[in-house]
Write a protein that holds these residues in place. Structure first.
Motif, short mmCIF file in Angstrom:
data_model
loop_
_atom_site.label_atom_id
_atom_site.label_comp_id
_atom_site.label_asym_id
_atom_site.label_seq_id
_atom_site.Cartn_x
_atom_site.Cartn_y
_atom_site.Cartn_z
N ARG A 45 22.00 20.88 -0.14
CA ARG A 45 21.66 20.32 1.47
C ARG A 45 20.72 21.77 1.89
NH1 ARG A 45 22.97 15.26 3.56
NH2 ARG A 45 24.86 14.64 2.79
N ALA A 46 20.18 21.25 3.05
CA ALA A 46 19.16 22.33 3.73
C ALA A 46 20.05 23.09 4.56
CB ALA A 46 18.19 21.65 4.43
N ALA A 47 19.46 24.20 4.81
CA ALA A 47 20.43 25.28 5.45
C ALA A 47 18.93 26.33 6.23
CB ALA A 47 21.57 26.02 5.18
N LEU A 48 19.60 26.94 7.42
CA LEU A 48 18.66 27.80 7.80
C LEU A 48 19.20 29.41 7.61
CD1 LEU A 48 17.75 26.40 11.43
CD2 LEU A 48 16.57 26.22 8.98
N VAL A 49 18.24 30.36 7.09
CA VAL A 49 18.77 31.63 7.03
C VAL A 49 17.89 32.54 7.91
CG1 VAL A 49 19.64 31.48 4.93
CG2 VAL A 49 17.27 31.91 4.86
N PRO A 50 18.44 33.38 8.53
CA PRO A 50 17.73 34.43 9.29
C PRO A 50 16.55 34.99 8.65
CG PRO A 50 20.13 34.70 9.80
CD PRO A 50 19.94 33.83 8.38
N ASP A 51 15.44 35.18 9.16
CA ASP A 51 14.17 35.89 8.95
C ASP A 51 13.21 35.82 9.84
OD1 ASP A 51 11.87 36.39 7.44
OD2 ASP A 51 12.15 34.99 5.73
N ALA A 52 13.04 36.90 10.32
CA ALA A 52 12.52 37.32 11.46
C ALA A 52 10.72 36.88 11.35
CB ALA A 52 12.35 38.79 11.93
N SER A 53 10.19 36.84 10.11
CA SER A 53 8.95 36.40 9.93
C SER A 53 8.50 35.25 9.64
CB SER A 53 8.51 37.36 8.74
OG SER A 53 9.18 36.99 7.37
N SER A 54 9.68 34.23 9.72
CA SER A 54 9.42 32.84 9.23
C SER A 54 9.62 31.84 10.58
CB SER A 54 10.41 32.45 8.22
OG SER A 54 10.07 33.12 6.99
N ARG A 55 9.30 30.83 10.12
CA ARG A 55 9.50 29.55 11.24
C ARG A 55 9.64 28.33 10.40
NH1 ARG A 55 7.95 28.38 16.39
NH2 ARG A 55 7.06 30.42 16.66
N VAL A 56 10.88 27.42 11.10
CA VAL A 56 11.03 26.19 10.37
C VAL A 56 10.61 25.12 11.21
CG1 VAL A 56 13.15 24.90 9.53
CG2 VAL A 56 13.15 27.46 9.52
N HIS A 57 10.06 24.11 10.59
CA HIS A 57 9.67 22.83 11.44
C HIS A 57 10.51 21.82 11.39
CE1 HIS A 57 5.55 24.62 12.47
NE2 HIS A 57 5.72 25.18 11.22
N GLY A 58 10.71 20.94 12.28
CA GLY A 58 11.46 19.83 12.25
C GLY A 58 11.03 19.00 13.38
N ALA A 59 12.34 18.31 14.00
CA ALA A 59 12.22 17.55 15.15
C ALA A 59 13.25 17.89 16.15
CB ALA A 59 12.02 15.98 14.64
#
Length: 137
Positions: A45-59
């Protein structure tokens, strides 16, 4: 209380409102969005991990609290827990939203190519930025 709507940021397959409708949910106020400070990790499955330099797209979309309880009661989703995020909407505003995430993200070595393929197809279909879709593992 259970009929109260909540804004939710979806970054996996559920960012497709048609998929949610097929499952009997009624997403409202759907808008593309992104959340800074996280990177996407795909395992089974998908998950988010902390990363100050990143951005996750979605809705971001609104579902009732009862719908969210029903959605995440599925045995394959019970490990997800809500957390608060600030989502930047495509229209320019920022909203506080719930975001369901795994407490323990998949290991960096875990990867499900079939899930990744489905996620890229959904991301493209809902209109996420082309460079983001191309960067999905």
């Amino acid at each position: 209380m259970s009929t109260r709507p909540a804004d939710v940021f979806f970054y996996g397959l559920f960012m497709d409102p048609d998929l949610l409708r097929e499952k009997g949910f009624a997403p409202a106020h759907v808008e593309l969005a992104s959340v800074a400070g996280f990177a996407l990790r795909i395992g089974r499955r998908a998950a988010l991990v902390p990363d100050a330099s990143s951005r996750v797209h979605g809705a971001v979309m609104a579902l009732t609290l009862a719908e969210l309880e029903r959605l995440y009661a599925d045995p394959t989703l019970q490990a997800y827990r809500p957390q608060a995020v600030l989502a930047s909407l495509a229209g320019g505003s920022v909203v506080a939203a719930l975001c369901y995430n795994l407490r323990e993200p998949p290991s960096a070595a875990e990867h499900d190519p079939d899930y990744a393929r489905k996620l890229r197809a959904v991301a493209q279909r809902v209109g996420l930025p082309a460079e983001y879709v191309a960067s999905l593992p």
